[in-house]
Write a protein that holds these residues in place. Structure first.
Motif, short mmCIF file in Angstrom:
data_model
loop_
_atom_site.label_atom_id
_atom_site.label_comp_id
_atom_site.label_asym_id
_atom_site.label_seq_id
_atom_site.Cartn_x
_atom_site.Cartn_y
_atom_site.Cartn_z
N LYS A 69 -1.53 -5.40 8.21
CA LYS A 69 -2.20 -4.37 7.42
C LYS A 69 -3.25 -3.64 8.25
O LYS A 69 -3.34 -2.40 8.20
CB LYS A 69 -2.84 -4.99 6.18
N TYR A 98 -1.55 -1.39 10.64
CA TYR A 98 -0.97 -0.27 9.90
C TYR A 98 -2.02 0.82 9.66
O TYR A 98 -1.72 2.01 9.74
CB TYR A 98 -0.41 -0.77 8.57
N CYS A 135 8.37 -7.48 6.76
CA CYS A 135 7.48 -6.33 6.64
C CYS A 135 8.32 -5.06 6.69
O CYS A 135 9.27 -4.96 7.47
CB CYS A 135 6.46 -6.33 7.78
N GLU A 174 0.86 -1.19 0.00
CA GLU A 174 0.00 0.00 0.00
C GLU A 174 0.89 1.23 0.00
O GLU A 174 1.93 1.26 0.67
CB GLU A 174 -0.91 0.04 1.23
#
Length: 208
Positions: free
Chosen positions: A61, A64, A103, A29
């Motif tokens: 995600k 995040y 990550c 993203e």
């Protein structure tokens, strides 16, 4: 899949190998000058491996998207990996349901990354390959990297690392191609070798 941005170019490709199903899972993203990348590698060629990889990626995600509740990025990573351990043990049966994961988050060209297990992170800078992380450890490791314009980053699973070499990473990542084309070329070369032990492979390539 690929996308264009005034900040980063991103491309990815996957390889099934000799496995019955794809147990790697990933997400990217970006918004303005922020980029989020996560790649997970299920540790078993069973549905549980895929499910565990999905838990890893979706948890990182989700957190995040709510990152403002954490004190800093290290706090985000520590809490996220704790959430992942809890979710896997609660929702997945069997002792082989874990995953390896890499990550990373980039803001203003500064990368902070965290890793557990056998996924790799490589930097290609001025034609030189620099392993940022390529060691297999069960505990979480993390680090930071000041990126520069025209740096190329490779986030990958074990199937990419074991099916290729740093020399080949150097050749492909240095090419004047879009990251999507580089990722496809890398996975196609590995596929064409026809290794009997070839695992799933995922490559996510980012150009700064």
């Amino acid at each position: 899949m690929f996308c264009f941005s005034q900040y980063y170019k991103i491309g990815n490709a996957q390889l099934l190998g000799n496995c019955e199903q794809q147990n790697d899972y990933f997400a990217t993203e970006q918004s303005k000058n922020n980029l989020f990348v996560v790649v997970a590698d299920g540790l078993t060629d069973l549905p549980a491996g895929r499910f565990a990889s999905v838990i890893v990626v979706e948890t990182l995600k989700y957190n995040y998207h709510n990152i403002e509740k954490y004190r800093n990025l290290l706090d985000y990573f520590k809490h996220s990996f704790g959430d992942i351990d809890y979710s896997i043990h609660k929702n997945v049966t069997g002792n082989k349901a874990g995953t390896a994961v890499i990550c990373g988050m980039i803001k203003n060209k500064k990368l902070m990354w965290a890793n557990v297990g056998s996924c790799g992170l490589y930097l290609c800078r001025k034609g030189k390959i620099i392993p940022i992380h390529d060691e297999v450890k069960k505990r979480m490791e993390y680090g930071t990297l000041e990126c520069k314009k025209r740096d190329v980053l490779l986030f990958c699973t074990e199937g990419i690392e074991k099916g290729s070499s740093e020399l080949e990473f150097k050749e492909i990542l240095s090419m004047k191609k879009h990251p999507y084309d580089k990722a496809v070329l890398l996975t196609e070369r590995i596929k064409n070798r026809g290794y009997s032990y070839q695992k799933n492979g995922t490559a996510v390539i980012v150009e700064i």
